[in-house]
Design an enzyme around this catalytic site. Structure first.
Site, PDB file in Angstrom:
ATOM      1  N   SER A  56       0.833  -1.207   0.000  1.00  0.00           N
ATOM      2  CA  SER A  56       0.000   0.000   0.000  1.00  0.00           C
ATOM      3  C   SER A  56       0.867   1.256   0.000  1.00  0.00           C
ATOM      4  CB  SER A  56      -0.929  -0.055   1.219  1.00  0.00           C
ATOM      5  OG  SER A  56      -1.954   0.891   1.105  1.00  0.00           O
ATOM      6  N   ASP A  64     -10.193  -3.995  -5.431  1.00  0.00           N
ATOM      7  CA  ASP A  64      -9.515  -3.285  -4.341  1.00  0.00           C
ATOM      8  C   ASP A  64     -10.154  -1.902  -4.209  1.00  0.00           C
ATOM      9  OD1 ASP A  64      -7.866  -1.980  -2.584  1.00  0.00           O
ATOM     10  OD2 ASP A  64      -5.989  -2.668  -3.488  1.00  0.00           O
ATOM     11  N   HIS A  69      -7.459  -5.557  -0.345  1.00  0.00           N
ATOM     12  CA  HIS A  69      -6.282  -4.690  -0.374  1.00  0.00           C
ATOM     13  C   HIS A  69      -5.071  -5.336   0.301  1.00  0.00           C
ATOM     14  CE1 HIS A  69      -4.212  -0.919  -0.835  1.00  0.00           C
ATOM     15  NE2 HIS A  69      -3.999  -0.801   0.465  1.00  0.00           N
TER      16      HIS A  69
END
Lengths: 363, 271
Positions: free
Chosen positions: B96, B218, B246
């Site tokens: 991320s 996502d 995610h």
């Protein structure tokens, strides 16, 4: 779906690791105004902010620890409204793989209450920051002219600009004493505003206690002698090393010792001693002064609080010394506490982590 | 100072290989999130895990709100760890926001890095004209509100209990909980740095080859964002995972490991 779950007064759903809802009870469907939830992605149940929180906090926590409790989330109804809920979830592995079961309870009124609490908290924090900024600017702006007044009075009294009469010298001395007093107050305010704003840097390192005590003793012993107070430093008070910023520690120690001198009557004594455990050193400053009333003891570390002064003593300081001292000790990873018996004396204790054995101590 | 970095960032080093593989956790968690993936690389790599200052078991005393108010501060943590361990030819794996943190670190010190593996990257979470980051400012304010309300219990009730532990005054801010037990102030600052940053312009300046791992469905980093990253990273490879959500390294670790190993093998590295 078990009929009991369908009529339970809370929402229930199960979601697999793909994020697909595999079960949902009627209560949850009613909450959300949705005809069906099974087969949807869990994101479809959540407000947009909650989608991020679910993916960054809730799912990872469930995956690693197997449960989450009392998580505040915001669901999204079919009508597009947010529904604040409290969520508990557990994870278990069945024949079809891992499943995460969750229970949600709406909390509209509690959410409103917590929002108001948070708003008040943020407002208080902002007010505190504004106060710190104000104090800092004020203190900076006052220090320079006060120093100039003090210096000018000193030079005049020293007859740098020509002879002065005794009467003029007395007035000049009053100017110097008064400006020095206000300068001390301003310095305290400046220090406090720095501490209050979290802008004080402490450089913690192994520090020889004996060196800090030596320097403090040099300053305080004459003051104590002048006040008719015995200053006793026990032999074991000079041993050991602590993890501290030596200059900040000295500042705190001097504050405690000068307070002790101020509040101890002639004939009394001040005793400095230490107590060591494996990982902690406690430095006690005990006096036989007038002590602190039980109703005042909780407040002595609050800013702008002054202990009751001796009857004939002038008001001295802004009541910031102990507040600053405690914050400094805490910034060094320790704590400053007090015990006191009214009429018998007080004992202030600085507790600091002991320096690891073998680490060279600085002085 | 360097001696403190291992403790400051709670660095752990495992593995039997020589080439370093550095795993960087995302917002909200700590290095524990790699427990399902990292062991698969211990045979061939020197596996390095760490927590950003303000997360996990890092040294909260080293937290500087100014430094950690932007992703560059976190990138400096990555570079500090690399320097402290004298890491070179690093395979950096970021989840991320750490994908962009790794990109910033690689732009700053390209010689340290051999490859970047980005899991669910996004250079900008906010929608901006034709760019669909996925979120409006109001959505992200909603996240901060959720964080405040979830962390407020932590801040008000747990912290005083810890601070009353008089026998261990040096540990007043060290939490016993490891995972997701982030300091509330640091967490909020990390959230703001993550979700209000716009690093789109930085992508073109990353000289290191990279793998973009894009998850299905996502909600945080949608397909269009992963595609944007791939198109603007000069030396990137794109791989679309079947894994949804995610956090594929937690929900679908096998598929994630497989995709990483396939990329590394293509690059001639141990896999």
């Amino acid at each position: 779906m078990d009929p009991l779950l369908d009529t339970a007064p809370c929402g229930f759903f199960s979601v697999n690791d793909d994020g697909t809802v595999v079960r949902a009870n009627a209560t949850l469907r009613n909450y959300l105004g949705a005809e069906t939830l099974v087969g949807h992605h869990v994101d479809a149940l959540l407000s947009r902010g909650a989608k991020i929180f679910y993916q960054t906090h809730v799912f990872p926590l469930l995956r690693v620890e197997g449960e989450v409790n009392e998580v505040y989330l915001s669901l999204r109804t079919a009508g597009g409204d947010d529904l604040p809920v409290l969520l508990n979830a557990t994870r278990h592995t069945g024949n079809d793989g891992a499943v995460n079961d969750a229970v949600v309870v709406p909390m509209r009124r509690r959410n409103q209450f917590e929002s108001e609490l948070l708003q008040a908290k943020h407002a208080a924090e902002e007010a505190s920051r504004a106060r710190a900024r104000f104090l800092s600017v004020l203190s900076h702006d006052l220090r320079a002219p006060l120093s100039a007044i003090n210096l000018a009075a000193h030079m005049l009294a020293e007859e740098a600009l020509g002879p002065v009469t005794d009467a003029q010298r007395r007035d000049l001395d009053r100017i110097r004493e008064s400006s020095a007093y206000v300068l001390r107050l301003v310095t305290d305010l400046l220090n406090f505003s720095r501490v209050d704003a979290g802008r004080v840097t402490v450089r913690v390192r192994a520090t020889a206690l004996s060196d800090v005590l030596d320097r403090a003793t040099d300053i305080v012993e004459p003051l104590a002698a002048e006040a008719g107070v015995a200053f006793i430093r026990t032999p074991q008070a000079a041993t050991g090393a602590v993890l501290a910023d030596p200059e900040r520690l000295q500042q705190v120690l001097l504050n405690l010792l000068t307070n002790a001198v101020k509040f101890t009557d002639p004939g009394g004594h001040i005793r400095v001693e230490t107590e060591e455990t494996d990982d902690l050193v406690r430095l006690h400053v005990r006096d036989t002064g007038r002590g602190i009333a039980p109703e005042e003891i909780e407040r002595v570390f609050e800013p702008f609080v002054q202990l009751a002064q001796p009857d004939d003593a002038p008001r001295d300081g802004a009541g910031l010394g102990l507040a600053i001292s405690r914050e400094l000790v805490r910034a060094m990873g320790g704590d400053l506490t007090v015990e006191s018996v009214l009429g018998e004396g007080s004992s202030f204790t600085i507790a600091l982590p002991a320096a690891p054995a073998g680490e060279p101590a600085v002085s | 100072m360097t001696a403190d970095i291992l403790a400051r960032n709670n660095v752990t080093v495992t593995g039997r290989g020589t080439q370093p593989m550095l795993f960087a956790h995302g917002f909200g968690c700590d290095q524990t999130m790699w427990r399902f993936v990292a062991p698969a690389f211990e045979e061939d790599y020197r596996v390095v895990l760490f927590d950003y200052v303000g997360s996990g078991r890092s040294d909260l005393g080293a937290y500087d709100p100014e430094r950690y108010g932007s992703l560059e501060g976190y990138a400096q943590d990555v570079l500090d760890v690399c320097e402290r361990l004298d890491l070179h030819e690093v395979v950096f794996v970021g989840h991320s926001v750490s994908s962009m943190i790794g990109a910033l670190a690689a732009r700053e010190a390209p010689d340290r890095f051999a490859h970047l593996i980005m899991i669910g990257p996004s250079p900008c979470y906010l929608n901006d004209g034709d760019y669909a980051g996925g979120f409006d400012r109001a959505d992200l304010e909603g996240l901060l509100d959720l964080m405040d309300k979830n962390y407020i219990g932590w801040a008000n009730f747990l912290a005083p209990v810890v601070m009353k532990n008089e026998e261990r005054p040096g540990l007043t801010r060290e939490l016993e909980e490891s995972f997701c037990s982030t300091d509330p102030v640091a967490a909020r600052r990390f959230a703001e740095a993550t979700f209000f940053s716009d690093n789109r312009a930085d992508l073109a300046e990353v000289p290191v080859p990279a793998l973009v791992l894009q998850c299905s469905e996502d909600a945080i980093a949608p397909d269009a964002v992963g595609d944007y990253v791939h198109r603007h990273l000069p030396r990137s490879t794109f791989h679309h995972l079947a894994a949804t959500g995610h956090c594929p390294h937690m929900s679908h670790p096998e598929e994630t490991i497989g995709a990483m190993k396939a990329y590394l093998a293509d690059a001639g590295l141990p896999a």
